[in-house]
Motif scaffolding. Sequence first.
Motif, PDB file in Angstrom:
ATOM      1  N   ALA A  69       0.823  -1.297   0.095  1.00  0.00           N
ATOM      2  CA  ALA A  69      -0.084  -0.129   0.106  1.00  0.00           C
ATOM      3  C   ALA A  69       0.918   1.310   0.005  1.00  0.00           C
ATOM      4  N   PHE A  77       3.612   1.654  -1.695  1.00  0.00           N
ATOM      5  CA  PHE A  77       4.383   1.873  -3.059  1.00  0.00           C
ATOM      6  C   PHE A  77       3.452   2.150  -3.963  1.00  0.00           C
ATOM      7  N   SER A  78       3.885   2.805  -5.051  1.00  0.00           N
ATOM      8  CA  SER A  78       2.931   2.837  -6.340  1.00  0.00           C
ATOM      9  C   SER A  78       3.880   1.894  -7.476  1.00  0.00           C
ATOM     10  N   ALA A  79       3.208   1.950  -8.727  1.00  0.00           N
ATOM     11  CA  ALA A  79       4.121   1.170  -9.654  1.00  0.00           C
ATOM     12  C   ALA A  79       5.299   1.782 -10.214  1.00  0.00           C
ATOM     13  N   ALA A  80       5.347   3.213 -10.106  1.00  0.00           N
ATOM     14  CA  ALA A  80       6.410   3.814 -10.429  1.00  0.00           C
ATOM     15  C   ALA A  80       7.794   3.421  -9.311  1.00  0.00           C
ATOM     16  N   ASP A  81       7.211   3.497  -7.952  1.00  0.00           N
ATOM     17  CA  ASP A  81       8.111   3.290  -6.868  1.00  0.00           C
ATOM     18  C   ASP A  81       8.820   1.742  -7.100  1.00  0.00           C
ATOM     19  N   LYS A 124       8.394   0.833 -16.150  1.00  0.00           N
ATOM     20  CA  LYS A 124       7.246   0.779 -15.551  1.00  0.00           C
ATOM     21  C   LYS A 124       6.358  -0.063 -16.762  1.00  0.00           C
ATOM     22  N   SER A 154       4.027  -3.144 -15.765  1.00  0.00           N
ATOM     23  CA  SER A 154       2.413  -3.216 -15.920  1.00  0.00           C
ATOM     24  C   SER A 154       2.291  -4.588 -16.771  1.00  0.00           C
ATOM     25  N   ASP A 192      -4.318  -4.090 -13.039  1.00  0.00           N
ATOM     26  CA  ASP A 192      -3.307  -2.893 -12.866  1.00  0.00           C
ATOM     27  C   ASP A 192      -2.904  -2.907 -11.288  1.00  0.00           C
ATOM     28  N   PHE A 193      -1.936  -2.330 -10.938  1.00  0.00           N
ATOM     29  CA  PHE A 193      -1.165  -2.262  -9.456  1.00  0.00           C
ATOM     30  C   PHE A 193      -2.469  -1.967  -8.493  1.00  0.00           C
ATOM     31  N   ARG A 194      -3.490  -1.190  -8.902  1.00  0.00           N
ATOM     32  CA  ARG A 194      -4.509  -0.934  -8.050  1.00  0.00           C
ATOM     33  C   ARG A 194      -5.117  -2.266  -7.524  1.00  0.00           C
ATOM     34  N   LYS A 223      -2.968  -4.202  -5.291  1.00  0.00           N
ATOM     35  CA  LYS A 223      -3.281  -3.613  -3.704  1.00  0.00           C
ATOM     36  C   LYS A 223      -4.303  -4.108  -2.981  1.00  0.00           C
TER      37      LYS A 223
END
Length: 283
Positions: free
Chosen positions: A36, A38-42, A51, A55, A65-67, A70
């Motif tokens: 939670a 992190f982001s996809a960019a992280d 990236k 993906s 997707d990454f959402r 999570k």
Amino acid sequence: MSGARIDARIDGRYAELTPQERRVCDFLLEHLGDLAVFSAADISRETGVSKATVSRLFRKLDFADFREVKEHTRAMRSAGTPLAAPTRTGVPGLGPGLEAHLRAERENHDRLLSVLSAGGLEQATALLSRARRILVIGLRNSYPVALHLHQQLIQAREDVRVAPRPGQALGEELVGIGANDLVVLVGFRRRPATFPDLASAISDGPASCLLIGDGTARPYAAGADCWLECPIDSDGAFDSYSTAMALVSVLSNGVLNRLGPEGARRISRITAAYDALGELEGS
């Protein structure tokens, strides 16, 4: 495969992944408990993978997707699945992790206090004091809590049993439980698949029911005469049962106080038996 847990999806496809995709998968498995933050960019930056590759990997694992990743891991944690979270537990140092653990513990105890202060303690101790017989049931990780509750209650009053005992099923324990009796059903998360049938059988039976569990047991509360929600959330991978053990102490003391001289006399007789048998250190 799309309905499987993320770790199972990774295991099932790991051999066919590229070295870069495996690097991302290794990172995901090491951080399932704290994705939670992190982001996809992280993830791209931490693993040195583009990236676009990250993906594509999510899609290979049947996530949109990454959402969605999570949401998936949050659902796993809510169900009680142990998820290691190195960045949150402070590995290898214990300082930050211990502080977070203590904050979570205080929050759990505060939430339990609210439940008990709203009338739950009075209702539960009344049931435990008035019942002719008490059967305490706990399965899997709920069994130690049930066992401890039995051990505490049996000192204050008679006719308290715990189930299931080694080598026994539950059917023979439930037969004979009557309208003046009480079943204490301890049901913390990661319950066996048989739990709904057990809860239904107790609800349909003549005895009263006291249900103790975390929030995931709430669907069974409608069939209980008293429901005590006991939070066990933890900042780390494993649930914490300190509130459950504290609840056992509060309930047992409440029962002893309600029984008054009767309970005190029983404790005196038990202590004398300990001394006569030399069962306790120093007796």
